[in-house]
Design a protein around this motif. Structure first.
Motif, PDB file in Angstrom:
ATOM      1  N   LEU A 158       0.821  -1.214   0.000  1.00  0.00           N
ATOM      2  CA  LEU A 158       0.000   0.000   0.000  1.00  0.00           C
ATOM      3  C   LEU A 158       0.851   1.257   0.000  1.00  0.00           C
ATOM      4  N   LEU A 159       1.873   1.309   0.834  1.00  0.00           N
ATOM      5  CA  LEU A 159       2.661   2.531   0.975  1.00  0.00           C
ATOM      6  C   LEU A 159       3.340   2.937  -0.332  1.00  0.00           C
ATOM      7  N   PRO A 160       4.062   2.039  -1.015  1.00  0.00           N
ATOM      8  CA  PRO A 160       4.660   2.459  -2.304  1.00  0.00           C
ATOM      9  C   PRO A 160       3.616   2.786  -3.357  1.00  0.00           C
ATOM     10  N   PHE A 161       2.446   2.128  -3.313  1.00  0.00           N
ATOM     11  CA  PHE A 161       1.380   2.451  -4.269  1.00  0.00           C
ATOM     12  C   PHE A 161       0.929   3.896  -4.085  1.00  0.00           C
ATOM     13  N   LEU A 162       0.722   4.315  -2.841  1.00  0.00           N
ATOM     14  CA  LEU A 162       0.304   5.693  -2.580  1.00  0.00           C
ATOM     15  C   LEU A 162       1.380   6.680  -3.029  1.00  0.00           C
ATOM     16  N   LYS A 163       2.631   6.363  -2.729  1.00  0.00           N
ATOM     17  CA  LYS A 163       3.734   7.252  -3.097  1.00  0.00           C
ATOM     18  C   LYS A 163       3.891   7.337  -4.613  1.00  0.00           C
ATOM     19  N   ASP A 164       3.839   6.192  -5.296  1.00  0.00           N
ATOM     20  CA  ASP A 164       4.019   6.164  -6.751  1.00  0.00           C
ATOM     21  C   ASP A 164       2.923   6.944  -7.479  1.00  0.00           C
ATOM     22  N   ASN A 165       1.721   6.942  -6.905  1.00  0.00           N
ATOM     23  CA  ASN A 165       0.595   7.639  -7.534  1.00  0.00           C
ATOM     24  C   ASN A 165       0.410   9.054  -6.987  1.00  0.00           C
ATOM     25  N   LYS A 166       1.362   9.483  -6.140  1.00  0.00           N
ATOM     26  CA  LYS A 166       1.349  10.826  -5.558  1.00  0.00           C
ATOM     27  C   LYS A 166       0.051  11.110  -4.782  1.00  0.00           C
ATOM     28  N   PHE A 167      -0.478  10.050  -4.135  1.00  0.00           N
ATOM     29  CA  PHE A 167      -1.630  10.208  -3.259  1.00  0.00           C
ATOM     30  C   PHE A 167      -1.140  10.595  -1.867  1.00  0.00           C
ATOM     31  N   PRO A 168      -1.736  11.616  -1.227  1.00  0.00           N
ATOM     32  CA  PRO A 168      -1.353  11.926   0.152  1.00  0.00           C
ATOM     33  C   PRO A 168      -1.568  10.697   1.038  1.00  0.00           C
ATOM     34  N   ILE A 169      -0.540  10.328   1.777  1.00  0.00           N
ATOM     35  CA  ILE A 169      -0.611   9.088   2.546  1.00  0.00           C
ATOM     36  C   ILE A 169      -1.725   9.140   3.590  1.00  0.00           C
ATOM     37  N   ASN A 170      -1.856  10.285   4.263  1.00  0.00           N
ATOM     38  CA  ASN A 170      -2.871  10.379   5.313  1.00  0.00           C
ATOM     39  C   ASN A 170      -4.270  10.183   4.739  1.00  0.00           C
ATOM     40  N   ILE A 171      -4.569  10.845   3.613  1.00  0.00           N
ATOM     41  CA  ILE A 171      -5.890  10.703   3.000  1.00  0.00           C
ATOM     42  C   ILE A 171      -6.078   9.276   2.481  1.00  0.00           C
ATOM     43  N   GLY A 172      -5.012   8.708   1.962  1.00  0.00           N
ATOM     44  CA  GLY A 172      -5.092   7.327   1.485  1.00  0.00           C
ATOM     45  C   GLY A 172      -5.467   6.361   2.587  1.00  0.00           C
ATOM     46  N   MET A 173      -4.881   6.538   3.771  1.00  0.00           N
ATOM     47  CA  MET A 173      -5.219   5.681   4.908  1.00  0.00           C
ATOM     48  C   MET A 173      -6.660   5.904   5.342  1.00  0.00           C
ATOM     49  N   VAL A 174      -7.070   7.174   5.408  1.00  0.00           N
ATOM     50  CA  VAL A 174      -8.453   7.476   5.794  1.00  0.00           C
ATOM     51  C   VAL A 174      -9.420   6.800   4.812  1.00  0.00           C
ATOM     52  N   TYR A 175      -9.138   6.936   3.529  1.00  0.00           N
ATOM     53  CA  TYR A 175     -10.032   6.359   2.516  1.00  0.00           C
ATOM     54  C   TYR A 175     -10.152   4.846   2.672  1.00  0.00           C
ATOM     55  N   LEU A 176      -9.012   4.148   2.760  1.00  0.00           N
ATOM     56  CA  LEU A 176      -9.064   2.686   2.774  1.00  0.00           C
ATOM     57  C   LEU A 176      -9.640   2.152   4.086  1.00  0.00           C
ATOM     58  N   LEU A 177      -9.334   2.813   5.194  1.00  0.00           N
ATOM     59  CA  LEU A 177      -9.905   2.396   6.474  1.00  0.00           C
ATOM     60  C   LEU A 177     -11.419   2.646   6.499  1.00  0.00           C
ATOM     61  N   ALA A 178     -11.861   3.785   5.955  1.00  0.00           N
ATOM     62  CA  ALA A 178     -13.292   4.068   5.900  1.00  0.00           C
ATOM     63  C   ALA A 178     -13.998   3.097   4.957  1.00  0.00           C
ATOM     64  N   ARG A 179     -13.345   2.760   3.854  1.00  0.00           N
ATOM     65  CA  ARG A 179     -13.935   1.790   2.928  1.00  0.00           C
ATOM     66  C   ARG A 179     -14.082   0.428   3.607  1.00  0.00           C
ATOM     67  N   THR A 180     -13.057   0.028   4.339  1.00  0.00           N
ATOM     68  CA  THR A 180     -13.121  -1.240   5.062  1.00  0.00           C
ATOM     69  C   THR A 180     -14.294  -1.253   6.029  1.00  0.00           C
ATOM     70  N   ALA A 181     -14.440  -0.181   6.803  1.00  0.00           N
ATOM     71  CA  ALA A 181     -15.524  -0.106   7.790  1.00  0.00           C
ATOM     72  C   ALA A 181     -16.891  -0.132   7.114  1.00  0.00           C
ATOM     73  N   ASN A 182     -17.031   0.562   5.999  1.00  0.00           N
ATOM     74  CA  ASN A 182     -18.332   0.631   5.339  1.00  0.00           C
ATOM     75  C   ASN A 182     -18.779  -0.708   4.781  1.00  0.00           C
ATOM     76  N   GLU A 183     -17.865  -1.617   4.549  1.00  0.00           N
ATOM     77  CA  GLU A 183     -18.227  -2.904   3.981  1.00  0.00           C
ATOM     78  C   GLU A 183     -18.586  -3.937   5.055  1.00  0.00           C
ATOM     79  N   ILE A 184     -18.546  -3.531   6.334  1.00  0.00           N
ATOM     80  CA  ILE A 184     -18.959  -4.404   7.434  1.00  0.00           C
ATOM     81  C   ILE A 184     -20.194  -3.766   8.070  1.00  0.00           C
ATOM     82  N   PRO A 185     -21.377  -4.350   7.937  1.00  0.00           N
ATOM     83  CA  PRO A 185     -22.602  -3.697   8.411  1.00  0.00           C
ATOM     84  C   PRO A 185     -22.546  -3.239   9.857  1.00  0.00           C
ATOM     85  N   GLU A 186     -21.947  -4.047  10.739  1.00  0.00           N
ATOM     86  CA  GLU A 186     -21.925  -3.696  12.156  1.00  0.00           C
ATOM     87  C   GLU A 186     -21.166  -2.402  12.427  1.00  0.00           C
ATOM     88  N   PHE A 187     -20.249  -2.017  11.561  1.00  0.00           N
ATOM     89  CA  PHE A 187     -19.545  -0.750  11.714  1.00  0.00           C
ATOM     90  C   PHE A 187     -20.419   0.437  11.290  1.00  0.00           C
TER      91      PHE A 187
END
Length: 212
Positions: free
Chosen positions: A37-66
């Motif tokens: 994940l980390l080199p993917f974010l860097k290679d695509n010039k995605f801000p790392i902090n926003i990238g983590m927020v996005y993927l963690l939020a996506r993970t949570a949204n795919e579990i109904p109990e969250f």
């Protein structure tokens, strides 16, 4: 949103049992592999902090109990929950909250998050919208590869918004690891759900191009 009905009597007992506790939240902290994940974010010039927020939020949204929230003696399920995360400011040495509506479209989410974060630098806020509970409270603690954490919070009335925080990356056995803490209200989120969260996040982090 929709109402969640516990038709199974044992599940209803589980809900009532933990809902009455003075300290109903539990917290799991573990290291997760972000070697791809980390080199993917860097290679695509995605801000790392926003990238983590996005993927963690996506993970949570795919579990109904969250997406479940306690309202009195009822439980509701939101169609989506949205990250409210901490960002540094230019006006003080303490953070601001930054709430961004979640979108599965990562480009749209990155654009919105970047704009709101920039505004928070000079117009910080510690207020969430009154009456809303469709949040994920998120933060980063980049100074330490922590092994546990305790959150400040109100326990009564029930605060059923999950807390997600990640720490300083580190190298171990040829992998890049990140400490990740997930805290949730035990009346609606059980150990298997948080276990699923960790497993799903690592699976997405191992193939980031499939999810960004």
């Amino acid at each position: 949103m929709k109402k969640v009905d516990f038709s199974n009597p044992h599940r209803k007992k589980h809900f009532d049992f933990f809902r009455e506790m003075n300290h109903p939240h539990f917290n799991i902290t573990a290291n997760v592999d972000i070697s791809r994940l980390l080199p993917f974010l860097k290679d695509n010039k995605f801000p790392i902090n926003i990238g983590m927020v996005y993927l963690l939020a996506r993970t949570a949204n795919e579990i109904p109990e969250f997406r479940w929230r306690i309202r009195g003696d009822k439980v509701v399920e939101h169609p989506l929950v949205h990250p409210s995360f901490t960002v540094s400011t230019d006006v003080a040495d303490v953070f601001s909250f930054c709430s961004v509506d979640f979108s599965y479209d990562s480009s749209m989410f990155f654009d919105k998050a970047s704009t709101i974060m920039e505004n928070m630098k000079t117009n910080p806020s510690l207020e969430d919208e009154i009456g809303r509970d469709d949040f994920l409270f998120m933060s980063t603690f980049p100074w330490v590869s922590f092994t546990s954490i305790q959150h400040a919070m109100h326990y009564h009335p029930s605060d059923s918004v999950p807390r997600i925080i990640w720490g300083k990356f580190f190298e171990q056995d040829g992998k890049t690891l990140m400490p990740l803490s997930v805290q949730a209200h035990h009346a609606i989120v059980d150990g298997r759900h948080i276990g699923q969260f960790f497993q799903d996040f690592e699976a997405m982090a191992s193939a980031p191009s499939d999810f960004f």
